[in-house]
Design a protein around this motif. Structure first.
Motif, PDB file in Angstrom:
ATOM      1  N   LYS A 338     -66.709   5.504 -48.724  1.00  0.00           N
ATOM      2  CA  LYS A 338     -65.528   6.279 -49.130  1.00  0.00           C
ATOM      3  C   LYS A 338     -64.390   5.404 -49.633  1.00  0.00           C
ATOM      4  N   GLY A 339     -64.337   4.154 -49.131  1.00  0.00           N
ATOM      5  CA  GLY A 339     -63.243   3.273 -49.537  1.00  0.00           C
ATOM      6  C   GLY A 339     -62.138   3.186 -48.508  1.00  0.00           C
ATOM      7  N   SER A 340     -62.168   4.072 -47.530  1.00  0.00           N
ATOM      8  CA  SER A 340     -61.161   4.099 -46.466  1.00  0.00           C
ATOM      9  C   SER A 340     -61.598   3.190 -45.323  1.00  0.00           C
ATOM     10  N   VAL A 341     -60.871   3.230 -44.206  1.00  0.00           N
ATOM     11  CA  VAL A 341     -61.255   2.456 -43.029  1.00  0.00           C
ATOM     12  C   VAL A 341     -61.430   3.424 -41.862  1.00  0.00           C
ATOM     13  N   PRO A 342     -62.143   3.001 -40.810  1.00  0.00           N
ATOM     14  CA  PRO A 342     -62.444   3.910 -39.706  1.00  0.00           C
ATOM     15  C   PRO A 342     -61.201   4.460 -39.017  1.00  0.00           C
ATOM     16  N   ALA A 343     -61.358   5.671 -38.486  1.00  0.00           N
ATOM     17  CA  ALA A 343     -60.272   6.319 -37.749  1.00  0.00           C
ATOM     18  C   ALA A 343     -60.213   5.821 -36.310  1.00  0.00           C
ATOM     19  N   ARG A 344     -61.183   5.036 -35.912  1.00  0.00           N
ATOM     20  CA  ARG A 344     -61.141   4.413 -34.589  1.00  0.00           C
ATOM     21  C   ARG A 344     -61.081   2.903 -34.772  1.00  0.00           C
ATOM     22  N   THR A 345     -60.360   2.242 -33.880  1.00  0.00           N
ATOM     23  CA  THR A 345     -60.037   0.834 -34.073  1.00  0.00           C
ATOM     24  C   THR A 345     -61.077  -0.120 -33.501  1.00  0.00           C
ATOM     25  N   ASP A 346     -62.163   0.411 -32.913  1.00  0.00           N
ATOM     26  CA  ASP A 346     -63.165  -0.455 -32.298  1.00  0.00           C
ATOM     27  C   ASP A 346     -64.452  -0.524 -33.113  1.00  0.00           C
ATOM     28  N   VAL A 347     -64.361  -0.215 -34.406  1.00  0.00           N
ATOM     29  CA  VAL A 347     -65.528  -0.285 -35.288  1.00  0.00           C
ATOM     30  C   VAL A 347     -65.543  -1.648 -35.974  1.00  0.00           C
ATOM     31  N   PRO A 348     -66.631  -2.409 -35.874  1.00  0.00           N
ATOM     32  CA  PRO A 348     -66.693  -3.735 -36.515  1.00  0.00           C
ATOM     33  C   PRO A 348     -66.560  -3.631 -38.029  1.00  0.00           C
ATOM     34  N   ASP A 349     -66.010  -4.693 -38.638  1.00  0.00           N
ATOM     35  CA  ASP A 349     -65.854  -4.690 -40.097  1.00  0.00           C
ATOM     36  C   ASP A 349     -67.038  -5.341 -40.808  1.00  0.00           C
ATOM     37  N   THR A 350     -68.117  -5.568 -40.088  1.00  0.00           N
ATOM     38  CA  THR A 350     -69.267  -6.319 -40.587  1.00  0.00           C
ATOM     39  C   THR A 350     -69.782  -5.826 -41.932  1.00  0.00           C
ATOM     40  N   ASP A 351     -69.908  -4.528 -42.096  1.00  0.00           N
ATOM     41  CA  ASP A 351     -70.528  -3.971 -43.294  1.00  0.00           C
ATOM     42  C   ASP A 351     -69.540  -3.707 -44.426  1.00  0.00           C
ATOM     43  N   PHE A 352     -68.272  -4.016 -44.209  1.00  0.00           N
ATOM     44  CA  PHE A 352     -67.247  -3.714 -45.207  1.00  0.00           C
ATOM     45  C   PHE A 352     -67.078  -4.873 -46.190  1.00  0.00           C
ATOM     46  N   ASP A 353     -66.703  -4.529 -47.428  1.00  0.00           N
ATOM     47  CA  ASP A 353     -66.453  -5.563 -48.430  1.00  0.00           C
ATOM     48  C   ASP A 353     -65.067  -6.177 -48.216  1.00  0.00           C
ATOM     49  N   ALA A 354     -64.663  -7.054 -49.130  1.00  0.00           N
ATOM     50  CA  ALA A 354     -63.408  -7.787 -48.955  1.00  0.00           C
ATOM     51  C   ALA A 354     -62.201  -6.849 -48.850  1.00  0.00           C
ATOM     52  N   CYS A 355     -62.180  -5.804 -49.684  1.00  0.00           N
ATOM     53  CA  CYS A 355     -61.057  -4.858 -49.631  1.00  0.00           C
ATOM     54  C   CYS A 355     -61.072  -4.078 -48.318  1.00  0.00           C
ATOM     55  N   GLY A 356     -62.278  -3.687 -47.868  1.00  0.00           N
ATOM     56  CA  GLY A 356     -62.399  -2.959 -46.611  1.00  0.00           C
ATOM     57  C   GLY A 356     -61.970  -3.798 -45.421  1.00  0.00           C
ATOM     58  N   LYS A 357     -62.375  -5.073 -45.415  1.00  0.00           N
ATOM     59  CA  LYS A 357     -61.974  -5.959 -44.314  1.00  0.00           C
ATOM     60  C   LYS A 357     -60.454  -6.120 -44.280  1.00  0.00           C
ATOM     61  N   LYS A 358     -59.843  -6.245 -45.463  1.00  0.00           N
ATOM     62  CA  LYS A 358     -58.387  -6.345 -45.515  1.00  0.00           C
ATOM     63  C   LYS A 358     -57.747  -5.061 -45.002  1.00  0.00           C
ATOM     64  N   GLY A 359     -58.322  -3.925 -45.404  1.00  0.00           N
ATOM     65  CA  GLY A 359     -57.778  -2.643 -44.955  1.00  0.00           C
ATOM     66  C   GLY A 359     -57.832  -2.492 -43.450  1.00  0.00           C
ATOM     67  N   ILE A 360     -58.940  -2.899 -42.834  1.00  0.00           N
ATOM     68  CA  ILE A 360     -59.089  -2.804 -41.376  1.00  0.00           C
ATOM     69  C   ILE A 360     -58.103  -3.736 -40.678  1.00  0.00           C
ATOM     70  N   ALA A 361     -57.985  -4.963 -41.184  1.00  0.00           N
ATOM     71  CA  ALA A 361     -57.042  -5.922 -40.589  1.00  0.00           C
ATOM     72  C   ALA A 361     -55.600  -5.442 -40.742  1.00  0.00           C
ATOM     73  N   ASP A 362     -55.279  -4.895 -41.909  1.00  0.00           N
ATOM     74  CA  ASP A 362     -53.917  -4.397 -42.150  1.00  0.00           C
ATOM     75  C   ASP A 362     -53.587  -3.233 -41.218  1.00  0.00           C
ATOM     76  N   LEU A 363     -54.567  -2.334 -41.026  1.00  0.00           N
ATOM     77  CA  LEU A 363     -54.340  -1.189 -40.145  1.00  0.00           C
ATOM     78  C   LEU A 363     -54.079  -1.652 -38.721  1.00  0.00           C
ATOM     79  N   LYS A 364     -54.876  -2.583 -38.241  1.00  0.00           N
ATOM     80  CA  LYS A 364     -54.704  -3.084 -36.879  1.00  0.00           C
ATOM     81  C   LYS A 364     -53.326  -3.719 -36.701  1.00  0.00           C
ATOM     82  N   ALA A 365     -52.934  -4.545 -37.672  1.00  0.00           N
ATOM     83  CA  ALA A 365     -51.637  -5.220 -37.593  1.00  0.00           C
ATOM     84  C   ALA A 365     -50.480  -4.218 -37.657  1.00  0.00           C
ATOM     85  N   ALA A 366     -50.589  -3.236 -38.552  1.00  0.00           N
ATOM     86  CA  ALA A 366     -49.520  -2.239 -38.685  1.00  0.00           C
ATOM     87  C   ALA A 366     -49.430  -1.361 -37.445  1.00  0.00           C
ATOM     88  N   ASN A 367     -50.589  -1.011 -36.879  1.00  0.00           N
ATOM     89  CA  ASN A 367     -50.610  -0.191 -35.667  1.00  0.00           C
ATOM     90  C   ASN A 367     -49.941  -0.921 -34.513  1.00  0.00           C
TER      91      ASN A 367
END
Length: 378
Positions: A338-367
């Motif tokens: 989908k291009g989005s990031v998981p709605a739960r914060t305990d999902v590994p970013d293993t399968d995500f591409d570079a943009c997805g990994k950045k999105g997950i890291a950004d969400l965690k930091a902003a949260n």
């Protein structure tokens, strides 16, 4: 066919589907109303269909085209008025709360407690999925809207670099214009312009101003010179669209960037789903940057599956849908597509591409840092 007849036909089909579902009491079936009809969106939704199929549940699709969801919400209103509730409907946050206040939503609390949603779903999302102490919706993802999507080949051709400020962005758009490339891909629809305005306000005024203006609705902030400057910046950037932008769907604007007809799109990360569907790769075919001046903050909206107060013989299907939606495996597989990031914060970013990994890291930091803000269009 005119828009009125099209919308009427869609509502009639939705009601007809609901009627069939209501009479199929013994069928294990999930009826889903949604507006995910673009290529990337349909591919992402197919992940959920396949998961539920493995559990023996049939899928009854009620797709209503329209990127902002307005037509889908019109169809939903008709279904609710007729008392023919779908198993679930794609919704954004305030719509969930409106239906919960009307007393027509179901109760997913038992499933949520059993699966620990309160610990894994960010508090910002729970504000829209929990009403009066009860879980009424299952968050599907977290979309952030403050992104730039750039065609890398065009960027290299014009000698562009990542813009760090709004003025840098305007200078980059000027380079594209001088090279004969459409600088900014946009569809002239209210929600698309509102999405871009989210990023502009955050960039112009900073995190605290954005929160006061759009989350707290502080009157002084809304009437301030900073807000006026934000509108001025919006007027400036709009000048870089092509003459045919009016009424263009968002995914067609994304396609302009994918093909290299345009340099950049300011859009939520659902745009990345279109790049993925076109088999494009971050840093090779396209670039993903935070809108200049918004690094460290995430302006989000979250697609949710609002669950209605269906009859008892349909609640098992509803619970199965909720469980599948919040499973770690689905949250990863769906959001990768989908291009989005998981709605739960305990999902590994293993399968995500570079943009997805950045999105997950950004969400965690902003949260964690208090800079996770609800979008104007949430």
């Amino acid at each position: 066919m005119n828009r009125f007849l099209t919308t009427t036909a869609v509502i009639a089909l939705a009601l007809a589907g609901a009627s069939v579902s209501a009479h199929a009491a013994d069928v294990k079936e999930v009826q889903m109303l949604h507006w995910w009809t673009s290529g990337g969106e349909a591919a992402a939704l197919n992940v959920l269909k396949e998961d539920l199929s493995k559990e023996g549940f049939a899928w009854k699709d009620v797709p209503v085209a329209g990127g902002g969801g307005d037509a889908a919400m019109t169809a939903l209103k008709a279904m609710v008025a007729a008392g023919t509730y779908p198993t679930a409907s794609q919704m954004l946050g305030y719509t969930v709360l409106d239906y919960a206040e009307a007393g027509v939503m179901g109760d997913l609390t038992e499933t949520a407690k059993k699966e620990g949603w309160d610990k894994s779903v960010p508090a910002a999302l729970q504000k829209f999925s929990v009403y009066d102490g009860k879980w009424v919706a299952a968050p599907v993802n977290v979309h952030s809207v403050n992104w730039l999507w750039i065609n890398k080949a065009v960027m290299d051709k014009i000698g562009g670099t990542q813009p760090k400020t709004f003025d840098d962005l305007i200078a980059l758009l000027d380079k594209a214009k001088a090279a004969g490339v459409i600088p900014l891909a946009l569809g002239g629809q209210n929600w698309q312009e509102a999405t871009m305005f989210d990023s502009i306000v955050l960039s112009t005024g900073g995190p605290e101003f954005y929160k006061k203006a759009f989350n707290d609705l502080d009157e002084e902030s809304l009437k301030s010179d900073t807000m006026k400057k934000s509108f001025d910046n919006l007027a400036t950037i709009i000048k870089y669209v092509d003459p045919n932008f009016s009424g263009r769907d968002w995914n067609l604007a994304t396609a302009m960037v994918i093909k290299g007809d345009a340099l950049v799109q300011v859009m939520g990360d659902w745009a990345k789903g279109e790049f993925v569907a076109a088999k494009k790769t971050p840093d090779t075919d396209f670039l993903c940057y935070r809108f200049p001046g918004t690094d460290g903050s995430v302006v989000y909206n979250s697609d949710m599956f609002g669950m209605f107060n269906v009859p008892d013989d349909r609640k098992a299907a509803q619970a199965a849908l909720a469980t599948a939606t919040l499973s770690k495996s689905f949250q990863s597989a769906f959001n990768v597509v989908k291009g989005s990031v998981p709605a739960r914060t305990d999902v590994p970013d293993t399968d995500f591409d570079a943009c997805g990994k950045k999105g997950i890291a950004d969400l965690k930091a902003a949260n964690e840092g208090g800079t996770l803000f609800g979008s104007l269009a949430q």
